[in-house]
Each structure stands twice: as C-alpha cells, then as structure tokens.
Motif scaffolding. Structure first.
Motif, short mmCIF file in Angstrom:
data_model
loop_
_atom_site.label_atom_id
_atom_site.label_comp_id
_atom_site.label_asym_id
_atom_site.label_seq_id
_atom_site.Cartn_x
_atom_site.Cartn_y
_atom_site.Cartn_z
N LEU A 108 -106.23 52.86 -43.02
CA LEU A 108 -106.74 52.74 -44.88
C LEU A 108 -105.96 52.05 -45.14
O LEU A 108 -106.25 51.24 -46.24
N ASP A 109 -105.13 51.70 -45.27
CA ASP A 109 -103.95 50.45 -45.93
C ASP A 109 -104.83 48.61 -45.91
O ASP A 109 -105.50 48.69 -46.43
N LEU A 110 -105.82 49.24 -44.22
CA LEU A 110 -106.54 47.59 -44.26
C LEU A 110 -107.50 47.70 -44.68
O LEU A 110 -107.90 47.04 -45.73
N ILE A 111 -108.58 49.06 -45.03
CA ILE A 111 -109.71 49.08 -45.51
C ILE A 111 -109.21 48.86 -47.42
O ILE A 111 -109.90 48.01 -47.74
N LYS A 112 -108.22 49.07 -47.75
CA LYS A 112 -107.78 49.32 -48.85
C LYS A 112 -108.00 48.16 -49.42
O LYS A 112 -108.21 47.17 -50.04
N THR A 113 -106.69 47.26 -48.64
CA THR A 113 -106.89 45.32 -48.44
C THR A 113 -108.07 44.74 -48.34
O THR A 113 -108.79 43.80 -49.62
N GLY A 114 -108.08 44.66 -47.85
CA GLY A 114 -110.30 44.75 -48.34
C GLY A 114 -110.97 44.82 -48.79
O GLY A 114 -111.41 43.72 -49.90
N TYR B 44 -100.28 38.21 -36.83
CA TYR B 44 -99.48 38.92 -37.61
C TYR B 44 -98.09 38.75 -37.40
O TYR B 44 -97.26 38.56 -38.10
N LYS B 45 -98.11 39.63 -36.82
CA LYS B 45 -96.81 40.68 -36.67
C LYS B 45 -96.18 39.71 -35.86
O LYS B 45 -94.54 39.75 -36.04
N GLY B 46 -96.08 38.49 -35.30
CA GLY B 46 -94.83 37.83 -35.09
C GLY B 46 -94.53 36.64 -35.09
O GLY B 46 -93.56 35.94 -35.87
N THR B 47 -95.59 36.01 -36.90
CA THR B 47 -95.35 35.51 -38.04
C THR B 47 -94.61 36.60 -39.38
O THR B 47 -94.49 35.47 -40.38
N GLY B 48 -95.01 37.65 -38.92
CA GLY B 48 -94.16 38.27 -40.48
C GLY B 48 -95.44 38.19 -41.54
O GLY B 48 -95.00 39.27 -42.39
N GLY B 49 -96.66 38.41 -40.88
CA GLY B 49 -97.88 38.50 -42.03
C GLY B 49 -98.51 39.48 -42.33
O GLY B 49 -97.94 40.80 -40.88
N LYS B 50 -99.07 39.81 -43.21
CA LYS B 50 -99.37 41.10 -43.72
C LYS B 50 -100.97 41.50 -43.23
O LYS B 50 -101.87 40.22 -44.08
N GLN B 51 -100.86 42.06 -41.98
CA GLN B 51 -102.57 41.85 -40.99
C GLN B 51 -104.09 42.21 -42.30
O GLN B 51 -103.60 42.88 -43.39
N GLY B 52 -104.73 41.10 -42.38
CA GLY B 52 -105.33 41.72 -43.65
C GLY B 52 -105.16 40.34 -44.44
O GLY B 52 -106.79 40.58 -44.96
N ASP B 53 -104.98 40.18 -44.46
CA ASP B 53 -104.51 38.65 -45.47
C ASP B 53 -103.69 37.60 -44.74
O ASP B 53 -102.53 37.81 -44.86
N ARG B 54 -105.13 36.39 -44.55
CA ARG B 54 -104.64 35.28 -44.01
C ARG B 54 -103.92 34.64 -45.12
O ARG B 54 -102.80 33.19 -44.41
N THR B 55 -102.88 35.11 -46.09
CA THR B 55 -102.60 34.46 -47.13
C THR B 55 -100.80 34.83 -47.09
O THR B 55 -100.15 34.05 -47.89
N THR B 56 -101.19 35.36 -46.26
CA THR B 56 -99.54 35.50 -46.10
C THR B 56 -98.93 35.13 -44.86
O THR B 56 -96.89 36.10 -43.91
N LEU B 57 -99.89 34.53 -43.86
CA LEU B 57 -99.59 33.72 -42.73
C LEU B 57 -99.10 32.57 -42.89
O LEU B 57 -99.02 32.06 -44.83
N PRO B 58 -98.03 31.66 -42.16
CA PRO B 58 -97.58 30.58 -42.73
C PRO B 58 -98.44 29.40 -43.11
O PRO B 58 -99.64 29.68 -42.75
N GLN B 59 -98.12 28.78 -43.30
CA GLN B 59 -98.95 27.75 -44.34
C GLN B 59 -99.97 27.08 -43.26
O GLN B 59 -100.26 26.78 -43.23
#
Lengths: 165, 112
Positions: A108-114, B44-59
């Motif tokens: 749900l978090d992924l869908i919300k982000t999307g 995402y897991k390995g770099t500590g990013g928030k999956q689904g948001d590529r702006t949270t990946l390392p530059q």
C-alpha cells in the motif's frame, strides 16, 4: 504482431504459457533462466496442476513478485503494471494479481508513493488520465465484499493529499 | 532535466517499438542487472533507499540510470520500425536485447 483481444475466459494452455513467462522472467539472470527444472515444483505449491485455479494462483503470485522486485518507480505500478485494460491478456486476472501484490507489507505504501508521484506536477493531466485502467480497478473493488480495497477515493485523491477542511 | 524526464523518454521509445505491458518491468530489470549486478529491490535495500522513489538512491546510481536510459532511448528510437515479431513476447524480447546491449556498454564507463 498480434495483440490479445478481449476475451472472457483464457484457455488453460494459454494460461500455462503466461505462468511460464512470468516464472521465467522471475528466474532469469542476465538473459539466462536459472534452474528451469524447478518450475513444476513451484507451481505445485499452489495446488493440483490439473485445476485451472492452481495456475491462476501461480500466475498472480509470480506477476506480483515481478512487479514488486522490479519496482524502480512506483508510478509505473499505476501507469503500467496494474493499469489493466480489456485489450491486455491479463485483464481477466487483474484482481488476483493485485490481491497477490497486496500480500506484501509495503504494497500500500508503494501504491501511495506511486499515486503521489503520478498526481504531482511532474505528470500532465493527459499522462495521469492514461492510468484509467488502474482507477477503474479501484472503483470495481470498492463495491466488492471480501476484496481488499485501496485507500483512495473515486475522486482519485489520496487522503493525505486532500485539502485540509 | 531529471531522471523522471529521461525515464519517460525511455518508456516512450519502448512503447513506440511495440513493447507490451511486461516490457517495462523487463527493461528495468535488465538495465539494473547489467549496471549494478543486482535487482531493483536489492539495490534499494543495499543503498538504504525508499523503494519506488529513485530520487532516494545514491546520486551515482541515479546518474547511471539516467545516462543509460538516455542512450538506450536513442538506440531504440534509431531502431524504430525495424523491431518486429509475430508475438508480443517476441517483440518484447528484441526490445530487451537492445536495452541489454546498451546497458553492457554503459557499464564499461561506470567506476564500479
């Protein structure tokens, strides 16, 4: 090239091919399928392979894992993966696939982000409207008892994105 | 210009070549494997990013995607009209092969 036309019920042979395609993609690494002999055993996890429902469950599971594992941009869940339209071969199984995806704790978090991404100024109203298959799916589920609903209204706004009263 | 703009052009080049609903997942999977030797979830897991948001990946990762998707889109635009096939799977396979070849080339320029 041929495109699947809308149909009411997919034949078991075709369904099995789609299950294989989804499993193959899941088990592929740099173009090579790893351990193809495991396919049968993995489908058996979902039941008796003589029954169509077993293959539907397997399809939904493998498709959901693929959608989650490859979710680089969450808005693609809305614009593509779950943007089911009648011309797509997977339209018939749209609810099963979404149900399987919703088993992930962060689904749900992924869908919300999307949705937040898609409804931001990064996307034009025309691009947003392309997700109509997803919004129709959400509306369908709203009226179905036993289905997990999604926390968005038919006005396509997220609760958090609604203006303060 | 940002990663999202480039990615939109990349997805458009896939669509214009006849890519089906699974082609986008496959393209992302292919470029991620070739560029980073892992899948998206692991990145995402390995770099500590928030999956689904590529702006949270390392530059550096964001830049690698952006460069690769820009070049892959150029190549797919160049190939437009020449990618054909009898089935959706066949067309998708040719698009993915193009993305794979571009990604292998891009990888050579990356410092890792």
């Amino acid at each position: 090239m041929s495109r699947a036309s809308p149909k009411l019920t997919m034949k078991l042979t075709e369904l099995k091919q789609h299950v294989w395609d989804a499993w193959e993609f899941l088990n592929e690494w740099k173009g090579q399928v790893l351990q193809p002999e495991n396919f049968v055993a993995e489908v058996k996890r979902f039941g008796d392979r003589r029954y169509k429902r077993t293959w539907v469950k397997a399809l939904a599971h493998f498709e959901a894992v693929n959608a989650h594992q490859n979710c680089l941009d969450a808005y693609m869940l809305i614009l593509n993966d779950f943007n089911f339209t009648p011309d797509r071969w997977d339209y018939e199984y749209r609810h099963e696939i979404l149900d399987a995806f919703l088993m992930y704790p962060d689904s749900l978090d992924l869908i919300k982000t999307g949705l937040e991404q898609l409804l931001s100024s990064d996307f034009t109203p025309t691009e947003q409207a392309e997700a109509h298959g997803f919004f129709e799916l959400v509306e369908e589920r709203g009226g179905e008892p036993g289905r997990i609903g999604l926390p968005i209204g038919s006005d396509r706004r997220l609760p958090a994105a609604s203006p303060a009263a | 210009m940002d990663g999202a703009t480039v990615y939109k052009r990349f997805t458009k080049s896939i669509k214009d070549n006849g890519g089906g609903p699974r082609s986008y997942q496959r393209a992302v999977s292919t470029e991620t494997e070739e560029l980073f030797d892992c899948n998206v979830e692991q990145l995402y897991k390995g770099t500590g990013g928030k999956q689904g948001d590529r702006t949270t990946l390392p530059q550096a990762a964001q830049e690698a995607y952006m460069v690769n998707e820009s070049i892959a889109a150029n190549e797919l635009e160049r190939q437009q009209g020449s990618i054909g096939g009898e089935t959706e799977k066949e067309v998708d396979g040719k698009i993915i092969e193009s993305v794979r070849q571009t990604s292998k080339q891009t990888r050579k320029w990356l410092p890792w």
